[in-house]
Design an enzyme around this catalytic site. Sequence first.
Site, PDB file in Angstrom:
ATOM      1  CB  THR A   1     -75.110  56.214 109.966  1.00  0.00           C
ATOM      2  OG1 THR A   1     -75.537  56.081 108.601  1.00  0.00           O
ATOM      3  CG2 THR A   1     -76.039  57.166 110.683  1.00  0.00           C
TER       4      THR A   1
ATOM      5  NE  ARG B   1     -63.278  43.169 100.188  1.00  0.00           N
ATOM      6  CZ  ARG B   1     -63.236  44.481  99.966  1.00  0.00           C
ATOM      7  NH1 ARG B   1     -62.502  45.273 100.730  1.00  0.00           N
ATOM      8  NH2 ARG B   1     -63.926  45.025  98.978  1.00  0.00           N
TER       9      ARG B   1
ATOM     10  CG  ASN C   1     -59.485  50.359 104.763  1.00  0.00           C
ATOM     11  OD1 ASN C   1     -58.810  49.818 105.649  1.00  0.00           O
ATOM     12  ND2 ASN C   1     -60.783  50.196 104.672  1.00  0.00           N
TER      13      ASN C   1
ATOM     14  CB  CYS D   1     -59.308  52.907 100.202  1.00  0.00           C
ATOM     15  SG  CYS D   1     -60.369  51.582  99.606  1.00  0.00           S
TER      16      CYS D   1
ATOM     17  CG  HIS E   1     -57.153  48.450 101.797  1.00  0.00           C
ATOM     18  ND1 HIS E   1     -58.050  47.682 102.502  1.00  0.00           N
ATOM     19  CD2 HIS E   1     -57.895  49.230 100.954  1.00  0.00           C
ATOM     20  CE1 HIS E   1     -59.286  48.001 102.118  1.00  0.00           C
ATOM     21  NE2 HIS E   1     -59.220  48.934 101.199  1.00  0.00           N
TER      22      HIS E   1
END
Length: 340
Positions: free
Chosen positions: A14, A242, A322, A136, A249
């Site tokens: 999920t 971030r 990513n 990633c 990314h």
Amino acid sequence: MSKNKINVAIVGATGVVGQEMAKILEERNFPVNSLKLLASKSSAGKKATFKNEELTIEELTANSFDNVDIALFSAGASVSSEYGPIAANKGVIVIDNSSAFRMDNNVPLVVPEVNPDLIHRAIKTGKGCIIANPNCSTIQLVVVLKPILENYGIKRVVISTYQAVSGAGKEGLDELQTQTQKTIDKEAITPKKFTHQIAFNCIPHCDTFLENDYTKEEMKLVNESRKILNFPELKITATAIRVPVFNSHSESVNIETEKAINISELKNILQNFEGLQVQDDPKSNIYPMAIHTANKDDVYVGRIRRDESIKNGINLWIVADNLRKGAALNAVQIAELSIK
Ligand SMILES: NC(=O)c1ccc[n+]([C@@H]2O[C@H](COP(=O)([O-])OP(=O)(O)OC[C@H]3O[C@@H](n4cnc5c(N)ncnc54)[C@H](OP(=O)(O)O)[C@@H]3O)[C@@H](O)[C@H]2O)c1
């Protein structure tokens, strides 16, 4: 396990990576015989679609791996640490997206374009094993470092990342969406997933801080790159940021090489490396950008230019999705090679 009929399980089905895994298995026509979608108790009973068939999400338990050939794990390190060995002991090939086993000397850390041979060494007929998928930001970096290392040698790498919120899962995506709307509506913001407001901001903090004042994300780039490239003494340093981007990314990378680089020769070498696309035409404002790489499989590289401050060095800009090459696609590529 028959090559043509593989029973697959996705743990964390999920989540943003788990959903992408199912999508990619379908897109690439992976020979799925049955697909088990596993998540936490709170998702049990929810529905998902795979190849036009409605499937029911099941709660992950120790019995989930009976009759499974390959399990793609994307539910975090604690779930992988607990259930990865249970699955492997039942004969399942576990391909794990978390950090749980990446630095384990007995577990191969694989990017198919870089070190595919390790997959076959890990797989013994009839037995289970664990193969780790790198972080990633590391995957897209090593796909570019590998051909540069082979052709020019590498003395030192300095990397700064600009990482999308989807790297922090579905809660990361929700937080950027909600905070963006609240900022526009001039409503108060209380950060939950990230340490500070992410909307209209850059946060120099991905994952937790370590004793050396680097973050875990930064040290993953350092340690995982060394392991994948089989270059333990590689000089590499990282800063991970971030940024308020939903997906893909970006990375600014400075590389000092052993040998002198001819830039047009380097562009040819990169363009001809599997999984890499050079997008580099500054005069026409062409370079890789997150808005263009989302939902794409390749790693994109551009802004390739000499570092004029040292004898042999270059600067470049690397962008990739990513959720795909950085996670789900890399895992499915490992699964494809493991059944060959
Ligand atoms: N996002 C990326 O770009 C990226 C890249 C590389 C690696 N990864 C790694 O991939 C993993 C998943 O990341 P994500 O971004 O997809 O996170 P996410 O969107 O938050 O999804 C987490 C998934 O894990 C499941 N889960 C959580 N606790 C569980 C439990 N106790 N038992 C069973 N399932 C459980 C969740 O199920 P419920 O919905 O039922 O809670 C959900 O399916 C993490 O290890 C992450 O580090 C992510």
